[in-house]
Design a protein around this motif. Structure first.
Motif, PDB file in Angstrom:
ATOM      1  N   UNK A  44      29.899  45.837  52.124  1.00 28.43           N
ATOM      2  CA  UNK A  44      30.313  46.654  50.989  1.00 28.43           C
ATOM      3  C   UNK A  44      31.817  46.476  50.799  1.00 28.43           C
ATOM      4  N   UNK A  45      32.242  46.229  49.559  1.00 33.77           N
ATOM      5  CA  UNK A  45      33.666  46.060  49.271  1.00 33.77           C
ATOM      6  C   UNK A  45      34.417  47.365  49.534  1.00 33.77           C
ATOM      7  N   UNK A  46      35.701  47.263  49.874  1.00 31.49           N
ATOM      8  CA  UNK A  46      36.494  48.477  50.070  1.00 31.49           C
ATOM      9  C   UNK A  46      36.597  49.314  48.789  1.00 31.49           C
ATOM     10  N   UNK A  47      36.548  48.652  47.637  1.00 30.12           N
ATOM     11  CA  UNK A  47      36.575  49.316  46.327  1.00 30.12           C
ATOM     12  C   UNK A  47      35.781  48.433  45.376  1.00 30.12           C
ATOM     13  N   UNK A  48      35.262  48.988  44.271  1.00 28.61           N
ATOM     14  CA  UNK A  48      34.513  48.141  43.332  1.00 28.61           C
ATOM     15  C   UNK A  48      35.353  46.974  42.820  1.00 28.61           C
ATOM     16  N   UNK A  49      34.690  45.863  42.568  1.00 33.38           N
ATOM     17  CA  UNK A  49      35.362  44.687  41.998  1.00 33.38           C
ATOM     18  C   UNK A  49      35.965  45.078  40.653  1.00 33.38           C
ATOM     19  N   UNK A  50      37.228  44.783  40.445  1.00 33.25           N
ATOM     20  CA  UNK A  50      37.887  45.140  39.186  1.00 33.25           C
ATOM     21  C   UNK A  50      37.398  44.300  38.022  1.00 33.25           C
ATOM     22  N   UNK A  51      36.749  43.186  38.334  1.00 31.43           N
ATOM     23  CA  UNK A  51      36.287  42.309  37.275  1.00 31.43           C
ATOM     24  C   UNK A  51      34.895  42.672  36.790  1.00 31.43           C
ATOM     25  N   UNK A  52      33.943  42.849  37.733  1.00 37.69           N
ATOM     26  CA  UNK A  52      32.554  43.093  37.315  1.00 37.69           C
ATOM     27  C   UNK A  52      32.007  44.441  37.775  1.00 37.69           C
ATOM     28  N   UNK A  53      32.720  45.141  38.650  1.00 35.40           N
ATOM     29  CA  UNK A  53      32.276  46.454  39.092  1.00 35.40           C
ATOM     30  C   UNK A  53      31.332  46.457  40.279  1.00 35.40           C
ATOM     31  N   UNK A 173      29.193  36.424  36.639  1.00 39.56           N
ATOM     32  CA  UNK A 173      29.719  35.171  37.184  1.00 39.56           C
ATOM     33  C   UNK A 173      30.284  34.285  36.080  1.00 39.56           C
ATOM     34  N   UNK A 174      29.570  34.190  34.952  1.00 35.67           N
ATOM     35  CA  UNK A 174      30.073  33.374  33.841  1.00 35.67           C
ATOM     36  C   UNK A 174      31.397  33.933  33.326  1.00 35.67           C
ATOM     37  N   UNK A 175      31.517  35.248  33.276  1.00 33.31           N
ATOM     38  CA  UNK A 175      32.767  35.870  32.835  1.00 33.31           C
ATOM     39  C   UNK A 175      33.882  35.564  33.815  1.00 33.31           C
ATOM     40  N   UNK A 176      33.602  35.675  35.104  1.00 30.09           N
ATOM     41  CA  UNK A 176      34.592  35.355  36.130  1.00 30.09           C
ATOM     42  C   UNK A 176      35.042  33.899  36.028  1.00 30.09           C
ATOM     43  N   UNK A 177      34.094  32.994  35.821  1.00 31.23           N
ATOM     44  CA  UNK A 177      34.440  31.577  35.672  1.00 31.23           C
ATOM     45  C   UNK A 177      35.334  31.364  34.454  1.00 31.23           C
ATOM     46  N   UNK A 178      35.041  32.067  33.362  1.00 33.27           N
ATOM     47  CA  UNK A 178      35.857  31.924  32.149  1.00 33.27           C
ATOM     48  C   UNK A 178      37.266  32.436  32.395  1.00 33.27           C
ATOM     49  N   UNK A 179      37.406  33.519  33.137  1.00 34.99           N
ATOM     50  CA  UNK A 179      38.733  34.041  33.464  1.00 34.99           C
ATOM     51  C   UNK A 179      39.473  33.060  34.356  1.00 34.99           C
ATOM     52  N   UNK A 180      38.788  32.490  35.330  1.00 34.29           N
ATOM     53  CA  UNK A 180      39.418  31.526  36.230  1.00 34.29           C
ATOM     54  C   UNK A 180      39.886  30.282  35.471  1.00 34.29           C
ATOM     55  N   UNK A 181      39.069  29.819  34.512  1.00 31.07           N
ATOM     56  CA  UNK A 181      39.479  28.650  33.714  1.00 31.07           C
ATOM     57  C   UNK A 181      40.689  28.955  32.849  1.00 31.07           C
ATOM     58  N   UNK A 182      40.772  30.189  32.387  1.00 25.19           N
ATOM     59  CA  UNK A 182      41.881  30.595  31.534  1.00 25.19           C
ATOM     60  C   UNK A 182      43.181  30.630  32.324  1.00 25.19           C
ATOM     61  N   UNK A 183      43.045  30.883  33.637  1.00 24.77           N
ATOM     62  CA  UNK A 183      44.234  30.929  34.486  1.00 24.77           C
ATOM     63  C   UNK A 183      44.783  32.290  34.491  1.00 24.77           C
TER      64      UNK A 183
END
Length: 183
Positions: A44-53, A173-183
């Motif tokens: 379990x994460x210490x806090x929810x993921x800020x990207x996807x929750x 995951x697709x949203x995370x990948x798009x953010x990573x590509x954006x830099x």
């Protein structure tokens, strides 16, 4: 019968009863540390993921990753940037009908449509949606995005859903990948 000893050469450490591998406590701990560093530990994460929750993560010696979108926990999220656009074709079931539509905001769009179940997401925009409408044209209710279920349509949806427990995790995951590509 003599007590079992550790399999490691030149180690005479005692093996715990019912141990699946004959290793002493110290060598078992070293092995566990190696596996943790190699494969990570799901927790379990210490806090929810800020990207996807998501609350599920993988703990590595170098830090935490979200288990859903693979965002590195602690990396800054630039809240001033708008979220990236990720177009999806969605497949919804309502009774014995399936709706094939597209959106870049699936949570908002699906909240506005009566449906029993989200069957799958497919990465794609209006062009992909049009191709799916043409592919299943014989099952289409005239001038709508709703289709009669058929073996071909069911097989297509099943192929999209294969190996995907939760379509929302795939979208994250697709949203995370798009953010990573954006830099």
């Amino acid at each position: 019968m003599p007590a079992p000893v550790c399999l490691v050469d030149e180690c005479a450490g005692a093996v715990m009863p019912f141990a699946p591998v004959a290793l002493c406590a110290w060598h078992a701990a070293v092995s566990a540390d190696w596996v943790t560093a190699h494969d990570g530990v799901t927790d379990v994460l210490p806090a929810p993921c800020r990207l996807c929750g998501s609350r599920l993560g993988v703990r590595w010696p170098s830090g935490w990753l979200c288990a859903v979108c693979e965002w590195r926990i602690g990396d800054p999220v630039d809240d001033e940037l708008p979220p990236p656009r990720v177009d999806v074709v969605y497949y919804l079931r309502y009774g014995d009908r399936i709706k094939i539509g597209t959106t870049a905001q699936p949570r908002r769009r699906l909240a506005a449509i009566w449906h029993d179940e989200l069957l799958a997401f497919e990465r794609g925009d209006r062009m992909v949606e049009r191709r799916r409408h043409a592919l299943f044209a014989e099952e289409r209710f005239e001038r709508t995005e709703w289709f009669r279920r058929s073996p071909a349509l069911d097989a297509h949806v099943a192929s999209l859903a294969a190996g995907v427990d939760d379509p929302w995790a795939l979208f994250a995951r697709w949203t995370s990948e798009a953010i990573a590509r954006r830099g």
